[in-house]
Design a protein around this motif. Structure first.
Motif: not given
Length: 100
Positions: A86-94, A75-81
């Motif tokens: 699913q408890q992961r950074f979501k990035v655009p699909q490349i 939760e702390q790691a993703l706070d500013q994402a």
């Protein structure tokens, strides 16, 4: 005495899909012979008692002791994402593989 023939250079060029002229085949055969000659000279050096090295300078790698410390919670790691899933950074699909 030639270590590599012009035909061997031609064969290697064909494997690498290189189109070489007759002059280039002769030139590369001569250059490769020079390389082989230099490597042969290195092989003839008496290296008995010489310890193998990964670096030309004597350096000592200092490693710190591993210690368990406090870590961020998911939760702390993703706070500013900007986006998460699913408890992961979501990035655009490349790549066009699989689902998002």
């Amino acid at each position: 005495m030639s270590e590599i023939s012009r035909d061997e250079v031609k064969h290697l060029a064909n494997l690498a899909r290189l189109a070489l002229t007759d002059e280039e085949l002769d030139q590369f055969a001569e250059q490769i012979d020079g390389i082989i000659e230099n490597v042969s000279k290195v092989r003839s050096v008496d290296a008995a008692g010489v310890e193998p090295m990964s670096h030309p300078h004597s350096i000592e790698t200092v490693m710190r002791e591993d210690r368990i410390g406090t870590m961020l919670t998911p939760e702390q790691a993703l706070d500013q994402a900007p986006a998460q899933a699913q408890q992961r950074f979501k990035v655009p699909q490349i790549l066009n593989e699989g689902d998002e």
